[in-house]
Design a protein around this motif. Structure first.
Motif, PDB file in Angstrom:
ATOM      1  N   ILE A 103      15.640 -12.334 -40.829  1.00  0.00           N
ATOM      2  CA  ILE A 103      14.786 -13.273 -41.952  1.00  0.00           C
ATOM      3  C   ILE A 103      14.192 -12.554 -43.543  1.00  0.00           C
ATOM      4  CG2 ILE A 103      13.364 -14.948 -42.254  1.00  0.00           C
ATOM      5  CD1 ILE A 103      13.291 -16.015 -39.439  1.00  0.00           C
ATOM      6  N   GLY A 104      13.370 -11.330 -42.714  1.00  0.00           N
ATOM      7  CA  GLY A 104      12.677 -10.925 -44.326  1.00  0.00           C
ATOM      8  C   GLY A 104      13.774 -10.296 -45.397  1.00  0.00           C
ATOM      9  N   ILE A 105      15.032 -10.156 -45.104  1.00  0.00           N
ATOM     10  CA  ILE A 105      16.218  -9.900 -46.195  1.00  0.00           C
ATOM     11  C   ILE A 105      16.997 -11.250 -46.321  1.00  0.00           C
ATOM     12  CG2 ILE A 105      15.985  -7.539 -45.508  1.00  0.00           C
ATOM     13  CD1 ILE A 105      18.468  -8.646 -43.965  1.00  0.00           C
ATOM     14  N   GLY A 106      16.508 -12.458 -45.731  1.00  0.00           N
ATOM     15  CA  GLY A 106      17.157 -13.801 -46.299  1.00  0.00           C
ATOM     16  C   GLY A 106      18.200 -13.653 -45.615  1.00  0.00           C
ATOM     17  N   GLY A 107      18.519 -13.292 -44.111  1.00  0.00           N
ATOM     18  CA  GLY A 107      19.089 -14.087 -42.774  1.00  0.00           C
ATOM     19  C   GLY A 107      18.863 -15.525 -41.777  1.00  0.00           C
ATOM     20  N   SER A 108      18.627 -16.383 -41.188  1.00  0.00           N
ATOM     21  CA  SER A 108      18.853 -16.962 -41.249  1.00  0.00           C
ATOM     22  C   SER A 108      18.897 -17.458 -39.271  1.00  0.00           C
ATOM     23  CB  SER A 108      18.752 -18.422 -42.023  1.00  0.00           C
ATOM     24  OG  SER A 108      20.607 -18.711 -42.482  1.00  0.00           O
ATOM     25  N   TRP A 109      18.541 -18.660 -39.539  1.00  0.00           N
ATOM     26  CA  TRP A 109      18.783 -18.908 -37.607  1.00  0.00           C
ATOM     27  C   TRP A 109      18.834 -20.507 -37.852  1.00  0.00           C
ATOM     28  CZ3 TRP A 109      17.248 -14.345 -38.071  1.00  0.00           C
ATOM     29  CH2 TRP A 109      17.938 -12.981 -37.680  1.00  0.00           C
ATOM     30  N   GLU A 110      19.290 -20.916 -36.908  1.00  0.00           N
ATOM     31  CA  GLU A 110      19.069 -22.311 -36.310  1.00  0.00           C
ATOM     32  C   GLU A 110      18.915 -22.868 -35.453  1.00  0.00           C
ATOM     33  OE1 GLU A 110      22.942 -24.265 -37.319  1.00  0.00           O
ATOM     34  OE2 GLU A 110      23.870 -22.989 -35.618  1.00  0.00           O
ATOM     35  N   GLY A 111      18.358 -24.038 -34.585  1.00  0.00           N
ATOM     36  CA  GLY A 111      17.695 -23.816 -33.768  1.00  0.00           C
ATOM     37  C   GLY A 111      16.904 -25.482 -33.044  1.00  0.00           C
ATOM     38  N   ALA A 137      14.296 -30.541 -20.940  1.00  0.00           N
ATOM     39  CA  ALA A 137      13.956 -29.266 -22.232  1.00  0.00           C
ATOM     40  C   ALA A 137      15.727 -28.376 -22.372  1.00  0.00           C
ATOM     41  CB  ALA A 137      12.884 -27.984 -21.826  1.00  0.00           C
ATOM     42  N   ASP A 138      15.425 -28.375 -23.572  1.00  0.00           N
ATOM     43  CA  ASP A 138      15.943 -27.840 -24.916  1.00  0.00           C
ATOM     44  C   ASP A 138      15.982 -26.994 -25.762  1.00  0.00           C
ATOM     45  OD1 ASP A 138      18.530 -27.868 -26.200  1.00  0.00           O
ATOM     46  OD2 ASP A 138      18.580 -29.058 -26.771  1.00  0.00           O
ATOM     47  N   VAL A 139      15.814 -26.106 -25.741  1.00  0.00           N
ATOM     48  CA  VAL A 139      15.098 -24.852 -26.549  1.00  0.00           C
ATOM     49  C   VAL A 139      16.588 -23.364 -26.593  1.00  0.00           C
ATOM     50  CG1 VAL A 139      13.421 -23.217 -26.975  1.00  0.00           C
ATOM     51  CG2 VAL A 139      12.903 -25.018 -25.646  1.00  0.00           C
ATOM     52  N   PHE A 140      17.024 -23.809 -27.816  1.00  0.00           N
ATOM     53  CA  PHE A 140      17.462 -22.098 -28.535  1.00  0.00           C
ATOM     54  C   PHE A 140      17.539 -22.047 -29.385  1.00  0.00           C
ATOM     55  CE2 PHE A 140      20.094 -26.401 -29.826  1.00  0.00           C
ATOM     56  CZ  PHE A 140      20.098 -25.803 -30.690  1.00  0.00           C
ATOM     57  N   LEU A 141      17.940 -20.928 -29.773  1.00  0.00           N
ATOM     58  CA  LEU A 141      17.744 -20.151 -30.931  1.00  0.00           C
ATOM     59  C   LEU A 141      19.110 -19.326 -31.969  1.00  0.00           C
ATOM     60  CD1 LEU A 141      15.749 -19.554 -34.232  1.00  0.00           C
ATOM     61  CD2 LEU A 141      15.117 -17.702 -32.763  1.00  0.00           C
ATOM     62  N   ARG A 142      19.901 -20.106 -32.331  1.00  0.00           N
ATOM     63  CA  ARG A 142      21.191 -18.801 -32.754  1.00  0.00           C
ATOM     64  C   ARG A 142      20.821 -18.766 -33.867  1.00  0.00           C
ATOM     65  NH1 ARG A 142      24.151 -24.148 -31.131  1.00  0.00           N
ATOM     66  NH2 ARG A 142      24.312 -24.284 -28.495  1.00  0.00           N
ATOM     67  N   PRO A 143      21.648 -17.524 -34.171  1.00  0.00           N
ATOM     68  CA  PRO A 143      21.174 -16.892 -35.845  1.00  0.00           C
ATOM     69  C   PRO A 143      22.581 -16.786 -36.480  1.00  0.00           C
ATOM     70  CG  PRO A 143      22.057 -15.207 -34.208  1.00  0.00           C
ATOM     71  CD  PRO A 143      22.039 -16.406 -33.250  1.00  0.00           C
ATOM     72  N   HIS A 144      22.448 -17.223 -37.541  1.00  0.00           N
ATOM     73  CA  HIS A 144      24.088 -17.075 -38.567  1.00  0.00           C
ATOM     74  C   HIS A 144      23.906 -15.646 -38.892  1.00  0.00           C
ATOM     75  CE1 HIS A 144      22.083 -21.590 -40.319  1.00  0.00           C
ATOM     76  NE2 HIS A 144      22.712 -21.202 -38.925  1.00  0.00           N
ATOM     77  N   GLY A 171       8.930 -31.254 -36.520  1.00  0.00           N
ATOM     78  CA  GLY A 171       7.805 -32.071 -36.704  1.00  0.00           C
ATOM     79  C   GLY A 171       8.397 -33.947 -36.877  1.00  0.00           C
ATOM     80  N   ASP A 172       9.545 -33.954 -36.868  1.00  0.00           N
ATOM     81  CA  ASP A 172      10.005 -35.775 -36.344  1.00  0.00           C
ATOM     82  C   ASP A 172      10.360 -36.529 -35.181  1.00  0.00           C
ATOM     83  OD1 ASP A 172      12.453 -34.016 -36.897  1.00  0.00           O
ATOM     84  OD2 ASP A 172      13.286 -35.249 -38.072  1.00  0.00           O
ATOM     85  N   GLY A 173      10.394 -35.254 -34.263  1.00  0.00           N
ATOM     86  CA  GLY A 173      10.580 -35.930 -33.067  1.00  0.00           C
ATOM     87  C   GLY A 173      13.082 -35.283 -32.412  1.00  0.00           C
ATOM     88  N   GLY A 174      13.225 -35.938 -33.757  1.00  0.00           N
ATOM     89  CA  GLY A 174      14.658 -35.761 -33.562  1.00  0.00           C
ATOM     90  C   GLY A 174      15.327 -35.124 -33.189  1.00  0.00           C
ATOM     91  N   ARG A 175      16.821 -34.871 -33.292  1.00  0.00           N
ATOM     92  CA  ARG A 175      17.297 -34.005 -32.619  1.00  0.00           C
ATOM     93  C   ARG A 175      18.427 -33.405 -33.212  1.00  0.00           C
ATOM     94  NH1 ARG A 175      18.271 -34.556 -27.042  1.00  0.00           N
ATOM     95  NH2 ARG A 175      20.038 -32.872 -26.991  1.00  0.00           N
ATOM     96  N   GLU A 176      17.586 -33.183 -34.580  1.00  0.00           N
ATOM     97  CA  GLU A 176      18.964 -32.889 -35.860  1.00  0.00           C
ATOM     98  C   GLU A 176      18.093 -31.196 -35.610  1.00  0.00           C
ATOM     99  OE1 GLU A 176      18.722 -34.342 -39.360  1.00  0.00           O
ATOM    100  OE2 GLU A 176      19.073 -36.135 -38.813  1.00  0.00           O
ATOM    101  N   LEU A 177      19.230 -30.024 -35.237  1.00  0.00           N
ATOM    102  CA  LEU A 177      18.786 -28.663 -36.022  1.00  0.00           C
ATOM    103  C   LEU A 177      18.035 -28.595 -37.264  1.00  0.00           C
ATOM    104  CD1 LEU A 177      22.545 -27.672 -34.569  1.00  0.00           C
ATOM    105  CD2 LEU A 177      20.442 -28.383 -33.672  1.00  0.00           C
ATOM    106  N   SER A 178      16.957 -27.478 -36.466  1.00  0.00           N
ATOM    107  CA  SER A 178      15.850 -26.404 -37.114  1.00  0.00           C
ATOM    108  C   SER A 178      16.562 -25.293 -37.856  1.00  0.00           C
ATOM    109  CB  SER A 178      14.673 -26.960 -37.279  1.00  0.00           C
ATOM    110  OG  SER A 178      14.238 -28.277 -36.490  1.00  0.00           O
ATOM    111  N   ARG A 179      16.488 -25.422 -39.902  1.00  0.00           N
ATOM    112  CA  ARG A 179      16.533 -24.029 -40.115  1.00  0.00           C
ATOM    113  C   ARG A 179      15.504 -22.742 -39.919  1.00  0.00           C
ATOM    114  NH1 ARG A 179      21.118 -22.820 -43.826  1.00  0.00           N
ATOM    115  NH2 ARG A 179      20.381 -20.602 -44.371  1.00  0.00           N
ATOM    116  N   VAL A 180      15.946 -21.905 -39.651  1.00  0.00           N
ATOM    117  CA  VAL A 180      14.903 -21.377 -39.867  1.00  0.00           C
ATOM    118  C   VAL A 180      15.164 -20.050 -40.017  1.00  0.00           C
ATOM    119  CG1 VAL A 180      13.563 -19.911 -38.273  1.00  0.00           C
ATOM    120  CG2 VAL A 180      14.533 -21.273 -37.001  1.00  0.00           C
TER     121      VAL A 180
END
Length: 470
Positions: A284-292, A405-412, A313-322
């Motif tokens: 993340i420090g060099i500008g990379g991103s994840w989604e989850g 429960a549905d928890v995931f974090l995937r890198p770009h 924060g909205d309770g939706g099922r859309e992916l969040s960009r990290v």
């Protein structure tokens, strides 16, 4: 007078061990030591982490703890653990867990690689045969030990769903809970032995290769000597960069544990998943991103800021960009990841240039570090992947949210790798320019006298191998 024989007297029919037999026996002992030390280090680290996480209170006593400990070690070597559930004819379950406890992985890799290389450090030049007689038994013993750990990594636990209040579960949820309790539901885990052994093979081969690349004291076979100056300084610099991030994360984690409360939970994360967080910060420090996404009562064993971004924060099922901006929107201190990355990557570039011969031009330093950082991120970024899902369908008519429960974090991956290449090119060039003021091997002083070669040790010379003059 007759000649005096130097041969030791032997008993008739008893073979005298030759030098090759002695070397083979030493290599077998070294291979066994590397495997035992590696699994012991991983076991101790995982046990401490599970203890901090409260796994000693699992139903089933010591047997359950040993099974969970074995499962963590299997996952740390890249193995796959399958989750299963059974609630009779009343319900169907679906569970999935993909993660690597990278603290356990890192400790095991460093201990195994260090013990593996120890027999080679007293040689001026490593022969290919010596490497094979040491590496092959190490790989075979490692896979055998991993198979034994797989035999321990299996357990079923009873699942109690009833007993909640009507206000918490509702009348329908309370009724389903009582029905499921009557059916004796259970959840468990089993290793997928075939994939586990395959990924375990890749794991141990990768550890041995990386250990040879980053070691500055271990000689290489003659055919590989010409690649020493191009690979080893960059490889060792990348290892230092990864360890520096882990060290920074460790200091921050200990401060948080001492001042913010929840010390046991924080120590559990440090002992099981510290590199997961630290190397995520590098990307993340060099500008990379994840989604989850994070839904349900369970979350990631990671900082609150990351969990907040994943929940959206909205309770939706859309992916969040990290990425840096989304984290900074939750906490402005996340912007510090950018200057930290700049300082540590530049420091790695300086170390690489200072350990390289003076005749290497700056543009080549930039190319070496760019490729090295890109390859490093290509390896470590996928390891930060986390996927955890659990679902329960009652009588085939739907899911209970409280039990899902549905928890995931995937890198770009390719975005992060590409940015790593650019950062490496720039930092490699700057590090080479900064290192011009540092006396390096092969540099000739201004008075024209040959450079002092005693700094490399009394054994420096053509026959000492690349590991001695670095």
């Amino acid at each position: 007078m007759g000649r005096v024989s130097n041969r030791l007297p032997t008993r008739p029919g008893r073979a005298v061990p030759t030098e090759d037999h002695v070397r083979l026996a030493r290599h077998l002992a070294a291979a066994l030591a590397a495997v035992v030390a590696g699994f012991l280090a991983m076991g101790v680290t995982a046990a401490l982490g599970l203890w901090a996480a409260g796994a000693t209170d699992l139903p089933g006593g010591a047997g359950a703890f040993v099974a969970v400990l074995a499962a963590v070690v299997v996952m740390a070597t890249g193995g796959q653990i399958g989750l299963s559930g059974d609630a009779g004819a009343l319900a169907g379950t679906q569970a999935e867990l993909t993660a690597m406890p990278l603290t356990v992985t890192l400790v095991g890799a460093m201990v195994t690689g260090s013990v593996f290389l120890r027999p080679l450090r007293h040689h001026a030049v490593a022969r290919a045969g010596d490497l094979l007689t040491l590496a092959v038994p190490t790989v075979v013993l490692w896979l055998a030990a991993l198979g034994g750990v797989c035999a321990l990594a299996r357990r079923d636990f009873p699942l109690t769903l009833g007993g909640g209040t009507t206000e918490e579960t509702g009348d329908l949820g309370d009724l389903f809970g009582d029905l499921l309790d009557a059916a004796n539901p259970s959840v468990g885990f089993r290793p997928d032995v075939g994939p586990t052994l395959f990924y375990g093979l890749l794991w141990i081969l990768g550890v041995l290769v990386v250990a040879l690349l980053v070691s500055r004291r271990t000689p290489l076979p003659p055919r590989l000597v010409r690649h020493h100056q191009a690979v080893r300084p960059a490889a060792s610099a990348m290892l230092l960069l990864l360890l520096a991030y882990v060290a920074v994360g460790l200091v921050i984690g200990l401060v948080v544990a001492a001042t913010k409360g929840h010390a046991a939970e924080t120590l559990a994360v440090l002992l099981l998943g510290l590199p997961n967080v630290s190397w995520l910060a590098l990307g993340i420090g060099i500008g990379g991103s994840w989604e989850g996404r994070a839904e349900g009562p369970f979350g990631l064993p990671m900082p609150q800021i990351l969990d907040a971004v994943l929940r959206g924060g909205d309770g939706g099922r859309e992916l969040s960009r990290v990425d840096l901006s989304s984290l900074a929107a939750q906490d402005g201190r996340a912007w510090w990841l950018l200057p930290i990355a700049a300082v540590l990557v530049l420091a790695a570039a300086f170390v690489m240039a200072a350990r390289s011969p003076a005749r290497v031009p700056p543009w080549r330093h930039a190319l070496h570090l760019g490729i090295a950082l890109a390859v490093t991120l290509l390896v470590v970024t996928p390891l930060t992947l986390v996927e955890a899902r659990f679902g329960l369908s009652i009588l085939g008519i739907g899911d209970l949210e409280a039990l899902g429960a549905d928890v995931f974090l995937r890198p770009h991956i390719w975005r992060t790798v590409g940015l790593g290449l650019l950062w490496g090119l720039v930092a490699g060039l700057l590090g080479a320019l900064l290192a011009t003021r540092v006396h390096r091997r092969g540099e000739v002083p201004d008075n024209g006298a040959p450079a002092d070669r005693t700094e490399a040790g009394p054994g420096t010379g053509p026959g000492t191998g690349p590991g001695r003059d670095d």
